[in-house]
Design an enzyme around this catalytic site. Structure first.
Site, PDB file in Angstrom:
ATOM      1  N   ARG A  19      -3.136   3.728  12.897  1.00  0.00           N
ATOM      2  CA  ARG A  19      -2.585   4.906  12.216  1.00  0.00           C
ATOM      3  C   ARG A  19      -1.519   5.571  13.071  1.00  0.00           C
ATOM      4  O   ARG A  19      -0.596   6.187  12.542  1.00  0.00           O
ATOM      5  CB  ARG A  19      -3.708   5.841  11.803  1.00  0.00           C
ATOM      6  CG  ARG A  19      -4.526   5.146  10.714  1.00  0.00           C
ATOM      7  CD  ARG A  19      -5.658   5.937  10.164  1.00  0.00           C
ATOM      8  NE  ARG A  19      -6.352   5.120   9.161  1.00  0.00           N
ATOM      9  CZ  ARG A  19      -7.532   5.400   8.655  1.00  0.00           C
ATOM     10  NH1 ARG A  19      -8.158   6.490   9.038  1.00  0.00           N
ATOM     11  NH2 ARG A  19      -8.087   4.610   7.755  1.00  0.00           N
ATOM     12  N   GLU A  34     -17.050  -7.130  -4.524  1.00  0.00           N
ATOM     13  CA  GLU A  34     -15.614  -6.820  -4.417  1.00  0.00           C
ATOM     14  C   GLU A  34     -14.792  -8.106  -4.405  1.00  0.00           C
ATOM     15  O   GLU A  34     -13.754  -8.209  -5.051  1.00  0.00           O
ATOM     16  CB  GLU A  34     -15.323  -6.031  -3.130  1.00  0.00           C
ATOM     17  CG  GLU A  34     -15.838  -4.594  -3.131  1.00  0.00           C
ATOM     18  CD  GLU A  34     -15.008  -3.663  -4.011  1.00  0.00           C
ATOM     19  OE1 GLU A  34     -13.981  -4.102  -4.558  1.00  0.00           O
ATOM     20  OE2 GLU A  34     -15.413  -2.495  -4.162  1.00  0.00           O
ATOM     21  N   LYS A  60     -11.864  -7.115   6.539  1.00  0.00           N
ATOM     22  CA  LYS A  60     -11.295  -6.243   7.568  1.00  0.00           C
ATOM     23  C   LYS A  60     -12.233  -5.104   7.863  1.00  0.00           C
ATOM     24  O   LYS A  60     -12.729  -4.521   6.893  1.00  0.00           O
ATOM     25  CB  LYS A  60      -9.968  -5.735   7.003  1.00  0.00           C
ATOM     26  CG  LYS A  60      -9.280  -4.689   7.793  1.00  0.00           C
ATOM     27  CD  LYS A  60      -7.997  -4.313   7.100  1.00  0.00           C
ATOM     28  CE  LYS A  60      -7.679  -2.900   7.482  1.00  0.00           C
ATOM     29  NZ  LYS A  60      -6.607  -2.357   6.730  1.00  0.00           N
ATOM     30  N   LYS A  69     -12.729  -4.308   2.516  1.00  0.00           N
ATOM     31  CA  LYS A  69     -12.188  -3.449   3.550  1.00  0.00           C
ATOM     32  C   LYS A  69     -13.154  -2.303   3.781  1.00  0.00           C
ATOM     33  O   LYS A  69     -13.470  -1.558   2.856  1.00  0.00           O
ATOM     34  CB  LYS A  69     -10.845  -2.922   3.047  1.00  0.00           C
ATOM     35  CG  LYS A  69     -10.151  -2.033   4.012  1.00  0.00           C
ATOM     36  CD  LYS A  69      -8.731  -1.841   3.524  1.00  0.00           C
ATOM     37  CE  LYS A  69      -8.005  -0.848   4.368  1.00  0.00           C
ATOM     38  NZ  LYS A  69      -6.672  -0.581   3.821  1.00  0.00           N
ATOM     39  N   SER A 115      -6.562  -3.088  14.819  1.00  0.00           N
ATOM     40  CA  SER A 115      -6.013  -2.389  15.981  1.00  0.00           C
ATOM     41  C   SER A 115      -7.069  -1.921  16.976  1.00  0.00           C
ATOM     42  O   SER A 115      -6.891  -2.040  18.188  1.00  0.00           O
ATOM     43  CB  SER A 115      -5.184  -1.195  15.511  1.00  0.00           C
ATOM     44  OG  SER A 115      -5.967  -0.311  14.731  1.00  0.00           O
ATOM     45  N   CYS A 137       0.860  -1.180   0.000  1.00  0.00           N
ATOM     46  CA  CYS A 137       0.000   0.000   0.000  1.00  0.00           C
ATOM     47  C   CYS A 137       0.900   1.235   0.000  1.00  0.00           C
ATOM     48  O   CYS A 137       2.107   1.119   0.236  1.00  0.00           O
ATOM     49  CB  CYS A 137      -0.903   0.013   1.240  1.00  0.00           C
ATOM     50  SG  CYS A 137      -2.230   1.243   1.127  1.00  0.00           S
TER      51      CYS A 137
HETATM   52  C1  PBG Z   1      -3.451   0.292   5.009  1.00  0.00           C
HETATM   53  C2  PBG Z   1      -3.793  -0.495   6.212  1.00  0.00           C
HETATM   54  C3  PBG Z   1      -4.513  -0.045   7.324  1.00  0.00           C
HETATM   55  C4  PBG Z   1      -4.599  -1.140   8.200  1.00  0.00           C
HETATM   56  C5  PBG Z   1      -3.922  -2.206   7.615  1.00  0.00           C
HETATM   57  N1  PBG Z   1      -3.442  -1.784   6.382  1.00  0.00           N
HETATM   58  C6  PBG Z   1      -5.011   1.312   7.641  1.00  0.00           C
HETATM   59  C7  PBG Z   1      -6.162   1.843   6.889  1.00  0.00           C
HETATM   60  O1  PBG Z   1      -6.757   1.196   6.039  1.00  0.00           O
HETATM   61  O2  PBG Z   1      -6.473   2.989   7.165  1.00  0.00           O
HETATM   62  C8  PBG Z   1      -5.300  -1.139   9.517  1.00  0.00           C
HETATM   63  C9  PBG Z   1      -5.013  -2.286  10.399  1.00  0.00           C
HETATM   64  C10 PBG Z   1      -5.397  -2.091  11.832  1.00  0.00           C
HETATM   65  O3  PBG Z   1      -6.165  -1.179  12.189  1.00  0.00           O
HETATM   66  O4  PBG Z   1      -4.923  -2.878  12.643  1.00  0.00           O
HETATM   67  N2  PBG Z   1      -2.129   0.081   4.586  1.00  0.00           N
END
Ligand code: PBG
Length: 323
Positions: A203, A231, A246, A193, A273, A108
């Site tokens: 973040r 998707e 997710k 997602k 998270s 990403c």
């Molecule tokens: C984007 C990414 C995110 C997470 C994993 N990959 C952040 C987002 O989509 O804003 C979040 C994972 C988490 O909250 O543990 N590279």
């Protein structure tokens, strides 16, 4: 029922092999920064990785998912596909120390771009006149994602996991990998997602918060579920080898639907998270029994259909399961 009987008849058995543990890696030496909103989780410097990898493997956990904090951010995120980038070095460190531990990489742009968005953005001048300035540009982003995935594979990654939800990302990455003799590297797509509030602590951990705006242009509305299947179908058609949903706990119905709709592909779920932070906070206040709450949550995610669970609880849960 006796415990022997309960054990025999238990339908869902959680094992450490179900888990993938996320790691946040940064440059420097001898660094272990605790992430304040994720007690027990750290940003680690490269030299700490071999020891950490050994501990993870000894617990029977299948793999790690790597996130990198680069030295420098710029509009494109150049370190993202540099041979000496943070992730490229991290992969080599881990594979050298523990070759059998699976290394999955996040593909990403958000941790590497100065604006913190998952794609290249439409510039003020000479950009796409039909889109507002600052809007993610899908197709130019695909070129970068393909480079990043290839660079991870060349450094020794076992699985690449594109997480930006750009249209066509699986296809772009598949062609780049196949064109360079990496036909054998599977793609774990974050096919579904949601634009969720539960990514907040991540973040901070990955230092990848968008500096302005949000991700609603390309992440899904929590109110939608048919869209999740669309998707997922697109990613399957483009050649995804595994599908990830997710976050996990607020979306058990989605995990279940995707798993039923695509039984031939492994279903993965990311216990994100914010889900971790919630349980940790309650446990620290003495409001929940952490061990029971964590194992119940992970069992529920597996029961819903996820055979692979990305979770910050992996180390604790693996220890509890071993007893
Ligand atoms: C984007 C990414 C995110 C997470 C994993 N990959 C952040 C987002 O989509 O804003 C979040 C994972 C988490 O909250 O543990 N590279």
């Amino acid at each position: 029922m006796t415990s022997g009987l309960r054990n025999m008849l238990q339908e869902t058995k959680l094992t450490p092999a179900d888990f993938i543990y996320p790691l946040f890696v940064r440059h420097g030496n001898n660094i272990q920064f605790e992430i304040s909103s994720m007690p027990g989780q750290y940003q680690l410097s490269l030299d700490r990785l071999p020891q950490q990898a050994e501990e993870i493997a000894q617990l029977g956990i299948s793999g790690v998912l790597l996130f990198g904090i680069p030295n420098q951010k710029d509009p494109t995120g150049l370190e993202n596909f540099h041979d000496e980038g943070i992730i490229q070095q991290a992969i080599r460190q881990i594979k050298q120390a523990v070759p059998e531990l699976l290394v999955v990489t996040d593909v990403c742009l958000c941790e590497y771009t100065e604006h913190g968005h998952c794609g290249l953005l439409n510039p003020e001048k000479d950009g796409n006149p039909y889109l507002p300035a600052g809007y993610p540009l899908n197709d130019p982003t695909l070129t970068i994602l393909a480079k990043v995935a290839l660079s991870h594979a060349q450094s020794g990654a076992d699985i690449v996991a594109p997480s930006g939800m750009m249209d066509g990302m699986v296809n772009a990455i598949r062609s780049a990998l196949d064109g360079a003799r990496f036909e054998h590297i599977p793609i774990l797509s974050y096919a579904v997602k949601y634009a969720s509030s539960f990514y907040g602590p991540f973040r901070e951990a990955a230092e990848g918060a968008p500096k302005f705006g949000d991700r609603k242009t390309h992440q899904m509305d929590p109110a939608n579920s048919h869209e999740a299947l669309r998707e997922a179908a697109i990613d399957v058609a483009e050649g995804a080898d595994m599908l990830m949903i997710k976050p996990a706990l607020p979306y058990l119905d989605i995990i279940h639907r995707v798993h039923e709709a695509f039984p031939e592909l492994p279903t993965a779920a990311y216990n994100v998270s914010g889900e971790y932070a919630m349980l940790k906070a309650a446990a620290r206040n003495g409001w929940l029994d952490e061990r029971r709450a964590v194992l119940e949550t992970l069992t529920a995610i597996k029961r819903a259909g996820a055979g692979v669970i990305v979770t910050y609880h992996a180390l604790d849960a693996a220890r509890w399961l071993a007893r």
